[in-house]
Write a protein that holds these residues in place. Structure first.
Motif, PDB file in Angstrom:
ATOM      1  N   VAL A  77      18.766 -83.703 -59.836  1.00 26.02           N
ATOM      2  CA  VAL A  77      18.499 -83.621 -58.400  1.00 26.02           C
ATOM      3  C   VAL A  77      19.776 -84.001 -57.672  1.00 26.02           C
ATOM      4  O   VAL A  77      20.373 -85.040 -57.953  1.00 26.02           O
ATOM      5  CB  VAL A  77      17.378 -84.591 -57.987  1.00 26.02           C
ATOM      6  CG1 VAL A  77      17.101 -84.481 -56.485  1.00 26.02           C
ATOM      7  CG2 VAL A  77      16.113 -84.345 -58.789  1.00 26.02           C
ATOM      8  N   LEU A  98      14.726 -92.551 -58.187  1.00 22.64           N
ATOM      9  CA  LEU A  98      14.703 -91.449 -59.151  1.00 22.64           C
ATOM     10  C   LEU A  98      15.315 -91.886 -60.478  1.00 22.64           C
ATOM     11  O   LEU A  98      14.777 -91.583 -61.556  1.00 22.64           O
ATOM     12  CB  LEU A  98      15.462 -90.243 -58.588  1.00 22.64           C
ATOM     13  CG  LEU A  98      14.695 -89.398 -57.569  1.00 22.64           C
ATOM     14  CD1 LEU A  98      15.610 -88.366 -56.929  1.00 22.64           C
ATOM     15  CD2 LEU A  98      13.500 -88.711 -58.234  1.00 22.64           C
ATOM     16  N   THR A 150      20.466 -87.688 -61.540  1.00 28.69           N
ATOM     17  CA  THR A 150      20.466 -87.592 -60.075  1.00 28.69           C
ATOM     18  C   THR A 150      21.855 -87.900 -59.521  1.00 28.69           C
ATOM     19  O   THR A 150      22.522 -88.828 -59.978  1.00 28.69           O
ATOM     20  CB  THR A 150      19.456 -88.594 -59.478  1.00 28.69           C
ATOM     21  OG1 THR A 150      18.158 -88.283 -59.984  1.00 28.69           O
ATOM     22  CG2 THR A 150      19.438 -88.526 -57.966  1.00 28.69           C
ATOM     23  N   LEU A 201      17.847 -78.977 -58.387  1.00 28.52           N
ATOM     24  CA  LEU A 201      17.093 -79.119 -57.147  1.00 28.52           C
ATOM     25  C   LEU A 201      18.032 -79.741 -56.113  1.00 28.52           C
ATOM     26  O   LEU A 201      18.757 -80.689 -56.411  1.00 28.52           O
ATOM     27  CB  LEU A 201      15.892 -80.043 -57.401  1.00 28.52           C
ATOM     28  CG  LEU A 201      14.716 -80.035 -56.439  1.00 28.52           C
ATOM     29  CD1 LEU A 201      14.149 -78.634 -56.266  1.00 28.52           C
ATOM     30  CD2 LEU A 201      13.640 -80.988 -56.970  1.00 28.52           C
ATOM     31  N   PHE A 260       8.408 -77.182 -54.031  1.00 28.68           N
ATOM     32  CA  PHE A 260       8.878 -78.561 -53.936  1.00 28.68           C
ATOM     33  C   PHE A 260       8.639 -79.123 -52.537  1.00 28.68           C
ATOM     34  O   PHE A 260       8.233 -80.281 -52.374  1.00 28.68           O
ATOM     35  CB  PHE A 260      10.362 -78.637 -54.301  1.00 28.68           C
ATOM     36  CG  PHE A 260      10.923 -80.022 -54.211  1.00 28.68           C
ATOM     37  CD1 PHE A 260      10.326 -81.074 -54.902  1.00 28.68           C
ATOM     38  CD2 PHE A 260      12.046 -80.294 -53.438  1.00 28.68           C
ATOM     39  CE1 PHE A 260      10.830 -82.372 -54.826  1.00 28.68           C
ATOM     40  CE2 PHE A 260      12.559 -81.579 -53.355  1.00 28.68           C
ATOM     41  CZ  PHE A 260      11.955 -82.619 -54.041  1.00 28.68           C
ATOM     42  N   THR A 309      10.194 -89.413 -54.641  1.00 28.63           N
ATOM     43  CA  THR A 309      10.268 -89.578 -56.096  1.00 28.63           C
ATOM     44  C   THR A 309       8.998 -89.059 -56.772  1.00 28.63           C
ATOM     45  O   THR A 309       9.063 -88.378 -57.803  1.00 28.63           O
ATOM     46  CB  THR A 309      10.493 -91.064 -56.446  1.00 28.63           C
ATOM     47  OG1 THR A 309      11.721 -91.489 -55.849  1.00 28.63           O
ATOM     48  CG2 THR A 309      10.567 -91.268 -57.950  1.00 28.63           C
ATOM     49  N   VAL A 345       9.225 -85.317 -56.856  1.00 36.38           N
ATOM     50  CA  VAL A 345      10.132 -84.809 -57.896  1.00 36.38           C
ATOM     51  C   VAL A 345       9.455 -84.921 -59.264  1.00 36.38           C
ATOM     52  O   VAL A 345       9.542 -84.003 -60.087  1.00 36.38           O
ATOM     53  CB  VAL A 345      11.470 -85.590 -57.892  1.00 36.38           C
ATOM     54  CG1 VAL A 345      12.319 -85.200 -59.099  1.00 36.38           C
ATOM     55  CG2 VAL A 345      12.230 -85.328 -56.599  1.00 36.38           C
ATOM     56  N   LYS A 346       8.772 -86.010 -59.504  1.00 36.93           N
ATOM     57  CA  LYS A 346       8.087 -86.180 -60.795  1.00 36.93           C
ATOM     58  C   LYS A 346       7.028 -85.106 -60.983  1.00 36.93           C
ATOM     59  O   LYS A 346       6.890 -84.520 -62.065  1.00 36.93           O
ATOM     60  CB  LYS A 346       7.456 -87.566 -60.876  1.00 36.93           C
ATOM     61  CG  LYS A 346       8.472 -88.682 -61.003  1.00 36.93           C
ATOM     62  CD  LYS A 346       7.822 -90.041 -61.054  1.00 36.93           C
ATOM     63  CE  LYS A 346       7.130 -90.278 -62.384  1.00 36.93           C
ATOM     64  NZ  LYS A 346       6.717 -91.698 -62.524  1.00 36.93           N
ATOM     65  N   CYS A 368       8.650 -81.757 -61.568  1.00 33.03           N
ATOM     66  CA  CYS A 368       9.221 -81.658 -62.904  1.00 33.03           C
ATOM     67  C   CYS A 368       8.133 -81.622 -63.974  1.00 33.03           C
ATOM     68  O   CYS A 368       8.269 -80.952 -64.990  1.00 33.03           O
ATOM     69  CB  CYS A 368      10.139 -82.857 -63.125  1.00 33.03           C
ATOM     70  SG  CYS A 368      11.089 -82.803 -64.628  1.00 33.03           S
TER      71      CYS A 368
END
Ligand SMILES: [Zn+2]
Length: 340
Positions: free
Chosen positions: A117, A153, A161, A188, A238, A323, A326-327, A330
């Motif tokens: 990221v 992150l 990241t 990302l 996203f 966060t 993003v988790k 992913c």
């Protein structure tokens, strides 16, 4: 964390020029030079709203699917190990301006330890973006929040990241950001900003003896995507997750961008539940070779919300929400099973 105030002495001019609205704060320059510079460069300050013309390309062209690049395919190949889709989430989109093709599933499984990221800190130390009601540069807010997101992150295993800090004037910095994200092989791209208002909404007040400006009229976060990004569908996926997670944290999104009063800064609302807007011409979003979103984390021209955005509590809420998004992006199963 307190405001940085004493170190930010500057002349302040708010100018409307040729349809551009620009804030300009010269250091060690005369008023004459500053105004002349404004005439030549009416793009010093930008934002995803009224100040963001600098983020827009002068070109109105729209990319066709043939512009989907090999870089995108590489990115997706690196990320996708399973076709598990975000179909449910996308199907829940409101009756906005989405093309039906945007509702196709997007595969977003990945290995967090390898997933990169890139957190783009909006604006630069030289071109600081909006100025808050208490005269703090947006860049200060952006950097602090981006750092907090980076910490979270990495703590969650996203070791790759990267914080992207850019130097220089506004417009050249946009090209640098896009190039840097490609060089970093970002999976990302998340650009961090804080919101303000068009100059016509500004009201005067004094803060610590200094003439200042505020507008308490609007508040909230907003998430922007460009339909011209080569991977718009994944970008939207996203963006939806970020909006959903911030909403789950109890935050409300900024609703004014749908209103005619915003004039040229009106934007289509893609999801009325999560506050995802399209802003197709934003350079960093449409030029990025990977899925990209821009987050306006909250308004710093709103006096109450500025205080909240300055608080560790609010920074923690937003960084936790991002966060979590993003988790889930992913590893979609995380949202169902919880952290492992
Ligand atoms: Zn900004």
């Amino acid at each position: 964390m307190g405001f940085v105030r004493g170190s930010m002495k500057r002349c302040e001019f708010i100018c409307v020029l040729g349809g551009f609205v620009a804030g300009f704060w010269p250091r060690r320059r005369s008023i004459t030079v500053a105004i002349a510079a404004l005439v030549l460069l009416p793009i010093e300050v930008s934002d995803a709203g009224w100040l963001s013309d600098v983020f827009k390309s002068s070109s109105k062209h729209t990319k066709s699917p043939k512009h989907v690049t090999s870089a995108k395919r590489v990115t997706l190949a690196r990320r996708a190990t399973s076709p598990k889709p975000h179909a449910v989430r996308l199907a829940a989109l409101g009756a906005g301006a989405l093309n039906p093709s945007a509702l196709k599933p997007v595969a977003t499984m990945c290995d967090p330890s390898k997933f990169r990221v890139v957190l783009d800190v909006g604006h630069t130390a030289e071109s600081e973006g909006a100025i808050s009601a208490r005269n703090v540069a947006e860049f200060v807010f952006n950097l602090r929040l981006a750092q907090r997101i980076e910490e979270k992150l990495k703590a969650e295993g996203f070791a790759e990241t990267r914080l992207l800090l850019t130097e220089g004037k506004a417009r050249p910095s946009l090209v640098k950001r896009v190039a840097a994200a490609s060089n970093l092989r970002a999976d990302l791209f998340l650009s961090i900003h804080h919101d303000s208002v068009p100059n016509k909404f500004l009201e005067d007040w004094e803060f610590e003896g200094k003439k200042s400006h505020f507008s308490d009229r609007f508040s909230g976060y907003s998430v922007f995507v460009s339909r011209n990004n080569p991977d718009f569908k994944t970008s939207l996926s996203f963006a939806e997750l970020v909006g959903k997670e911030l909403k789950a944290q109890g935050l409300l999104y900024a609703q004014q961008y749908t209103r005619p009063v915003m004039g040229r800064y009106q934007h289509p609302l893609l999801n009325k539940e999560t506050g995802v807007y399209s802003y197709d011409q934003l350079v960093v979003l449409r030029k990025a070779r990977m899925p990209a979103i821009l987050l306006e984390a909250g308004s710093i021209i709103n006096r109450d919300e500025e205080l909240k955005m300055d608080s560790p509590e609010r920074q923690n809420i937003i960084s936790s929400g991002v966060t979590a998004a993003v988790k889930e992006f992913c590893e979609p199963r995380w949202a169902i099973l919880g952290p492992l």
